[in-house]
Design a protein around this motif. Sequence first.
Motif, PDB file in Angstrom:
ATOM      1  N   ALA A 220       0.850  -1.187   0.000  1.00 48.26           N
ATOM      2  CA  ALA A 220       0.000   0.000   0.000  1.00 48.26           C
ATOM      3  C   ALA A 220       0.886   1.238   0.000  1.00 48.26           C
ATOM      4  N   PRO A 221       0.374   2.391  -0.414  1.00 43.55           N
ATOM      5  CA  PRO A 221       1.198   3.601  -0.443  1.00 43.55           C
ATOM      6  C   PRO A 221       1.744   3.940   0.939  1.00 43.55           C
ATOM      7  N   TYR A 222       2.950   4.515   0.957  1.00 39.60           N
ATOM      8  CA  TYR A 222       3.559   4.992   2.206  1.00 39.60           C
ATOM      9  C   TYR A 222       4.203   6.331   1.918  1.00 39.60           C
ATOM     10  N   ALA A 223       3.612   7.383   2.481  1.00 38.80           N
ATOM     11  CA  ALA A 223       4.053   8.745   2.197  1.00 38.80           C
ATOM     12  C   ALA A 223       4.602   9.403   3.448  1.00 38.80           C
ATOM     13  N   MET A 224       5.804   9.963   3.319  1.00 38.78           N
ATOM     14  CA  MET A 224       6.420  10.720   4.398  1.00 38.78           C
ATOM     15  C   MET A 224       6.493  12.190   3.976  1.00 38.78           C
ATOM     16  N   VAL A 225       6.164  13.072   4.917  1.00 38.59           N
ATOM     17  CA  VAL A 225       6.078  14.496   4.630  1.00 38.59           C
ATOM     18  C   VAL A 225       7.156  15.243   5.409  1.00 38.59           C
ATOM     19  N   GLY A 226       7.930  16.079   4.712  1.00 40.13           N
ATOM     20  CA  GLY A 226       8.950  16.898   5.350  1.00 40.13           C
ATOM     21  C   GLY A 226       8.352  18.167   5.932  1.00 40.13           C
ATOM     22  N   VAL A 227       8.682  18.459   7.194  1.00 40.65           N
ATOM     23  CA  VAL A 227       8.104  19.608   7.894  1.00 40.65           C
ATOM     24  C   VAL A 227       9.210  20.337   8.657  1.00 40.65           C
ATOM     25  N   ASN A 228       9.201  21.657   8.577  1.00 33.97           N
ATOM     26  CA  ASN A 228      10.060  22.459   9.442  1.00 33.97           C
ATOM     27  C   ASN A 228       9.394  22.598  10.800  1.00 33.97           C
ATOM     28  N   VAL A 229      10.074  22.134  11.837  1.00 32.29           N
ATOM     29  CA  VAL A 229       9.523  22.199  13.189  1.00 32.29           C
ATOM     30  C   VAL A 229      10.569  22.775  14.128  1.00 32.29           C
ATOM     31  N   ILE A 230      10.205  23.816  14.843  1.00 33.33           N
ATOM     32  CA  ILE A 230      11.073  24.378  15.882  1.00 33.33           C
ATOM     33  C   ILE A 230      10.226  24.562  17.135  1.00 33.33           C
ATOM     34  N   VAL A 231      10.647  23.905  18.206  1.00 35.84           N
ATOM     35  CA  VAL A 231       9.907  23.952  19.464  1.00 35.84           C
ATOM     36  C   VAL A 231      10.789  24.586  20.532  1.00 35.84           C
ATOM     37  N   PHE A 285       4.011  25.290   5.736  1.00 38.43           N
ATOM     38  CA  PHE A 285       3.676  24.076   6.477  1.00 38.43           C
ATOM     39  C   PHE A 285       4.531  23.923   7.729  1.00 38.43           C
ATOM     40  N   ALA A 286       5.201  24.981   8.144  1.00 32.15           N
ATOM     41  CA  ALA A 286       6.051  24.896   9.329  1.00 32.15           C
ATOM     42  C   ALA A 286       5.223  24.854  10.602  1.00 32.15           C
ATOM     43  N   ALA A 287       5.836  24.264  11.632  1.00 31.27           N
ATOM     44  CA  ALA A 287       5.233  24.242  12.973  1.00 31.27           C
ATOM     45  C   ALA A 287       6.261  24.844  13.919  1.00 31.27           C
ATOM     46  N   ILE A 288       6.011  26.057  14.365  1.00 33.26           N
ATOM     47  CA  ILE A 288       6.981  26.808  15.170  1.00 33.26           C
ATOM     48  C   ILE A 288       6.271  27.366  16.392  1.00 33.26           C
ATOM     49  N   THR A 293       1.467  24.822  20.955  1.00 33.06           N
ATOM     50  CA  THR A 293       1.284  25.379  19.609  1.00 33.06           C
ATOM     51  C   THR A 293       1.699  24.384  18.537  1.00 33.06           C
ATOM     52  N   VAL A 294       2.846  23.754  18.726  1.00 34.50           N
ATOM     53  CA  VAL A 294       3.347  22.806  17.731  1.00 34.50           C
ATOM     54  C   VAL A 294       2.466  21.565  17.672  1.00 34.50           C
ATOM     55  N   ARG A 295       1.993  21.093  18.806  1.00 35.40           N
ATOM     56  CA  ARG A 295       1.101  19.928  18.816  1.00 35.40           C
ATOM     57  C   ARG A 295      -0.148  20.201  17.979  1.00 35.40           C
ATOM     58  N   GLN A 296      -0.758  21.343  18.196  1.00 40.46           N
ATOM     59  CA  GLN A 296      -1.970  21.682  17.444  1.00 40.46           C
ATOM     60  C   GLN A 296      -1.675  21.818  15.955  1.00 40.46           C
ATOM     61  N   ARG A 297      -0.550  22.438  15.627  1.00 39.04           N
ATOM     62  CA  ARG A 297      -0.193  22.627  14.224  1.00 39.04           C
ATOM     63  C   ARG A 297       0.067  21.288  13.531  1.00 39.04           C
TER      64      ARG A 297
END
Length: 334
Positions: A220-231, A285-288, A293-297
């Motif tokens: 089945a498809p397996y997709a990984m998404v790159g995200v900028n995250v700074i906590v 698409f960053a989560a900063i 805040t980051v959890r919700q994003r």
Amino acid sequence: MSKKITEIPFSILDLAPITVGSTAADSLRNTLDLAQHADQWGYNRYWLAEHHSMPGIASSATSIVIGHVAGGTKRIRVGSGGVMLPNHSPLVIAEQFGTLESLYPGRIDLGLGRAPGSDPLTSQALRRGPGSDGQDFPERLSELRGYFHPAPGSGARVRAIPGEGLNIPIWLLGSSGFSAQLSGQLGLPFSFASHFAPDYLLPALDLYRHQFRPSEELAAPYAMVGVNVIVADTDEEARRLATSQQQQFLNLIRRQTGQLKPPVDSMEPIWTPQEKALIERQLGFAAIGSPDTVRQRLEILLQQTDADEMIVAAQVYDHKARLRSYELLAEIVH
């Protein structure tokens, strides 16, 4: 029923930043230190990217750095995010990653891209001849896969030793529809570079899933998404740390190179309104922010993408602050 961020793996994409006032040796020591912490904190993969002639990135010899990290860790998978296949002979990549898999069995990933990872002059210095502009990527990929698993009875005279017969997961990486479609048609896992090219993320994921054909590698498809995250402990501190990355994107827009700069209290004196708009779009698409805040994003991003895994980049100037960011993220998602 939608997935939660605690239900999917999280991984790290390390761009091996060389910060202002430091050296490549410092960067590589920090890479191993972060990887060892990531191993303990429960991250799934630790990937390094191939870039050339960039004063702020130390991972140009990607397979060597992968071996450095794999040798200093115990559990975490280590791989390329990615190796730019047009820069290399498929045989050499098969031998390099066959060697890595032989040294660290069951822990090596081979992520492949078709961009040069450099400017045209550097590409020429890499001895990339005619036809090495990425257009023949499917053919190079087929040749590479053939070294790992030669067709029965092919009587291949050129063999990858080590490499032949090893099951090294091959991922296709992309920021457009090309790799999304190809990885779907071949039944390979796909990773989208939304950490710097978010505009086509959702269409590419849709294309990948609709084009997907089951294979020996994936049912089945397996997709990984790159995200900028700074906590950080507060939203304000996280936003301040993120200004180093914003300055890095600003350099790219201005076609300048340089090392990762210290954070600043405000970007307003540094960028123009037009540059600000471009960078905010690239970081769409960053989560900063603080852990809440980051959890919700991240929950919103997961609902939007239905990602099977997320791989996180954090271009933070201070190594201790970078470690703290990944530690806080691990507490959020595990």
